[in-house]
Design a protein around this motif. Structure first.
Motif, PDB file in Angstrom:
ATOM      1  N   ILE A  10       0.829  -1.209   0.000  1.00  0.00           N
ATOM      2  CA  ILE A  10       0.000   0.000   0.000  1.00  0.00           C
ATOM      3  C   ILE A  10       0.862   1.256   0.000  1.00  0.00           C
ATOM      4  CG2 ILE A  10      -1.639   1.342   1.388  1.00  0.00           C
ATOM      5  CD1 ILE A  10      -2.839  -1.312   2.324  1.00  0.00           C
ATOM      6  N   LEU A  11       1.903   1.256   0.824  1.00  0.00           N
ATOM      7  CA  LEU A  11       2.775   2.435   0.915  1.00  0.00           C
ATOM      8  C   LEU A  11       3.529   2.666  -0.394  1.00  0.00           C
ATOM      9  CD1 LEU A  11       4.202   2.027   4.532  1.00  0.00           C
ATOM     10  CD2 LEU A  11       2.401   3.571   3.750  1.00  0.00           C
ATOM     11  N   ASN A  12       4.028   1.593  -0.999  1.00  0.00           N
ATOM     12  CA  ASN A  12       4.719   1.737  -2.288  1.00  0.00           C
ATOM     13  C   ASN A  12       3.787   2.286  -3.357  1.00  0.00           C
ATOM     14  OD1 ASN A  12       7.547   1.086  -2.243  1.00  0.00           O
ATOM     15  ND2 ASN A  12       6.997  -1.020  -1.734  1.00  0.00           N
ATOM     16  N   ASP A  13       2.542   1.803  -3.358  1.00  0.00           N
ATOM     17  CA  ASP A  13       1.568   2.311  -4.329  1.00  0.00           C
ATOM     18  C   ASP A  13       1.272   3.790  -4.094  1.00  0.00           C
ATOM     19  OD1 ASP A  13       1.429  -0.166  -5.476  1.00  0.00           O
ATOM     20  OD2 ASP A  13      -0.446  -0.764  -4.487  1.00  0.00           O
ATOM     21  N   HIS A  72       4.023   7.331  -7.748  1.00  0.00           N
ATOM     22  CA  HIS A  72       3.940   8.418  -8.726  1.00  0.00           C
ATOM     23  C   HIS A  72       5.012   9.471  -8.498  1.00  0.00           C
ATOM     24  CE1 HIS A  72       1.889  10.122  -5.250  1.00  0.00           C
ATOM     25  NE2 HIS A  72       1.956  11.322  -5.828  1.00  0.00           N
ATOM     26  N   LEU A  73       5.639   9.432  -7.321  1.00  0.00           N
ATOM     27  CA  LEU A  73       6.737  10.354  -7.014  1.00  0.00           C
ATOM     28  C   LEU A  73       8.095   9.708  -7.294  1.00  0.00           C
ATOM     29  CD1 LEU A  73       5.305  11.662  -3.620  1.00  0.00           C
ATOM     30  CD2 LEU A  73       5.457  12.963  -5.759  1.00  0.00           C
ATOM     31  N   PRO A 133      12.592   2.667  -9.569  1.00  0.00           N
ATOM     32  CA  PRO A 133      12.857   2.548 -11.009  1.00  0.00           C
ATOM     33  C   PRO A 133      12.179   3.664 -11.800  1.00  0.00           C
ATOM     34  CG  PRO A 133      12.376   0.396 -10.078  1.00  0.00           C
ATOM     35  CD  PRO A 133      12.150   1.391  -8.977  1.00  0.00           C
ATOM     36  N   GLY A 134      12.951   4.287 -12.694  1.00  0.00           N
ATOM     37  CA  GLY A 134      12.442   5.383 -13.508  1.00  0.00           C
ATOM     38  C   GLY A 134      12.720   6.763 -12.948  1.00  0.00           C
ATOM     39  N   TRP A 135      13.433   6.812 -11.794  1.00  0.00           N
ATOM     40  CA  TRP A 135      13.674   8.125 -11.197  1.00  0.00           C
ATOM     41  C   TRP A 135      14.546   8.998 -12.096  1.00  0.00           C
ATOM     42  CZ3 TRP A 135      18.414  10.254  -9.952  1.00  0.00           C
ATOM     43  CH2 TRP A 135      19.517   9.388  -9.961  1.00  0.00           C
ATOM     44  N   GLU A 136      15.408   8.366 -12.927  1.00  0.00           N
ATOM     45  CA  GLU A 136      16.274   9.172 -13.804  1.00  0.00           C
ATOM     46  C   GLU A 136      15.456  10.011 -14.784  1.00  0.00           C
ATOM     47  OE1 GLU A 136      16.449   5.898 -13.478  1.00  0.00           O
ATOM     48  OE2 GLU A 136      18.515   5.217 -13.075  1.00  0.00           O
TER      49      GLU A 136
END
Length: 315
Positions: free
Chosen positions: A157-160, A164-165, A201-204
Motif C-alpha cells: 500500500i505504501l509503495n503504491d 507516482h513520485l 525505477p524510472g527516477w532518472e
C-alpha cells in the motif's frame, strides 16, 4: 535603517555575488557542481574603496598555471574571476597577485607593491535525502500468521501511495515484542521500520529537465512522499478505530509514528563539520588523500595518501 556605513557597504557588495580576498588568510568558497562560481575579487574589501594606480592581476589555478586563456575561467579587467561549469577536478587553491603603484606626491617616485590573495574553492553537492520511518501496531499474539501478511500488505500500500513520485520503501522490517505494562498486563506489538528513498525505477526520467544534476528535484519528491506516508498513518488510525470489528487483531498504536531524515552523499563527496563549517550540511568534494567509494556521508582517509586529486572515489 540606522546602520554603520561600513556594514551597509558590506551587505551591498555581498548582494552582488562577489567574494573578496583577505591578505591575512585564505578564503573558503563553495560552488555547487555544474554551476558558475561567484566573482572572486582580487583584493580585500578595504582596498576596493581606494584608488589604484596601474593595477595588474595574475590569477593562478590549482595546477599552478596561469588561468589567462582558459575556457572555463572568465576574468574581468578589474581583477574578478568566475570559474564556469564547476566540477570536482576544478577544486583547489586559486591564488591572485595584485600589483599596483604608489606615487610620491612631491618626488613623483613610483613604488610597486603587491598583495597575494588565496581562495580555497570546493565543489559541493546537495545531500541526497531519505527518511527513516518507525511505527508500532498492537496485535493479539506474536505468533499470528496475520502479522506477516499485514506487514506485506502495508508495504504494498505504501509503495503504491508514493510510486507516482518515483519513490519507494526500502530497508523494511518488523519485529513482534511482548510488553508488560503495570495496568494492562501483557501486550504484543509489531515494531515496524522502513526507509523512504527517491530512487525507485524510472527516477532518472524525472531529471531530464536537469541535464547535469537533480538532487533538488529528488529531494523535493522524497519529502512529499514522507508527508504522504505520514498522512496515510493518520487516516489509518481513524480507519482501524472505526473498523475494529473487521480487523480485530491489529491496531495502530497512538502517537507511535516518527520520521527521521537521513542524508547520504554521492561517491567522491562527504561531510566534514570541522573543515567546512560554512557548508556543514553540504556534501563537499573529498580532498587530496581522501576518498568516498559509495553513498556514505564521510570521506575516508587513504592508507597511503597517494591520491592528489579532489573527488576521488578510490585510492
Amino acid at each position: 535603517r540606522a546602520e554603520p556605513k561600513k556594514d551597509e557597504l558590506s551587505i551591498d557588495l555581498i548582494g552582488k555575488n562577489e567574494i573578496y580576498g583577505d591578505p591575512s588568510h585564505e578564503v573558503n568558497v563553495y560552488v555547487k557542481v555544474f554551476t558558475n562560481s561567484p566573482f572572486l575579487v582580487c583584493m580585500d574589501l578595504a582596498l576596493s574603496q581606494e584608488k589604484l594606480i596601474d593595477p595588474k592581476y595574475l590569477w593562478i589555478g590549482p595546477d599552478g598555471r596561469a588561468l589567462e586563456g582558459r575556457r572555463y575561467a572568465k576574468m574581468t579587467e578589474t581583477g574578478k574571476l568566475v570559474v564556469m561549469g564547476f566540477r570536482e577536478s576544478m577544486s583547489g587553491a586559486y591564488t591572485c597577485t595584485l600589483s599596483h603603484k604608489i606615487i610620491e606626491t612631491t618626488t613623483q617616485k613610483e613604488t610597486e607593491i603587491s598583495d597575494v590573495y588565496k581562495f580555497m574553492v570546493y565543489a559541493y553537492r546537495e545531500a541526497d535525502h531519505a527518511y527513516q520511518v518507525f511505527v508500532r501496531f498492537s496485535t493479539a499474539d506474536c505468533g499470528l500468521r496475520a502479522n506477516g501478511l499485514f506487514f506485506e500488505i502495508l508495504k504494498r500500500i505504501l509503495n503504491d501511495a508514493i510510486s507516482h513520485l518515483t519513490c519507494r520503501i526500502t530497508e523494511s522490517s518488523y519485529k513482534c515484542h511482548s510488553i508488560r505494562t503495570p495496568k494492562q498486563g501483557l501486550q504484543h506489538e509489531l515494531f515496524v521500520n522502513f526507509q523512504v528513498d527517491p530512487f525507485a525505477p524510472g527516477w532518472e526520467e524525472v531529471c531530464h529537465r536537469f541535464p547535469y544534476d537533480c538532487e533538488d528535484e529528488t529531494n523535493k519528491r522524497v519529502q512529499q512522499a514522507a508527508e504522504r506516508i505520514q498522512k496515510f498513518f493518520q487516516q489509518l488510525r481513524d480507519i482501524l478505530n472505526v473498523e475494529a470489528e473487521a480487523v480485530p487483531t491489529i491496531q495502530y498504536v497512538e502517537n507511535s509514528f516518527s520520521v527521521t531524515p537521513i542524508d547520504s552523499c554521492r561517491p567522491g563527496f562527504g561531510k566534514n563539520h570541522q573543515s567546512h563549517q560554512n557548508c556543514a550540511s553540504c556534501c563537499v568534494v573529498c580532498g587530496p588523500g581522501t576518498y568516498s567509494p559509495n553513498n556514505e556521508v564521510t570521506c575516508r582517509t587513504c592508507a597511503r595518501p597517494q591520491v592528489k586529486v579532489y573527488g576521488a572515489k578510490f585510492c
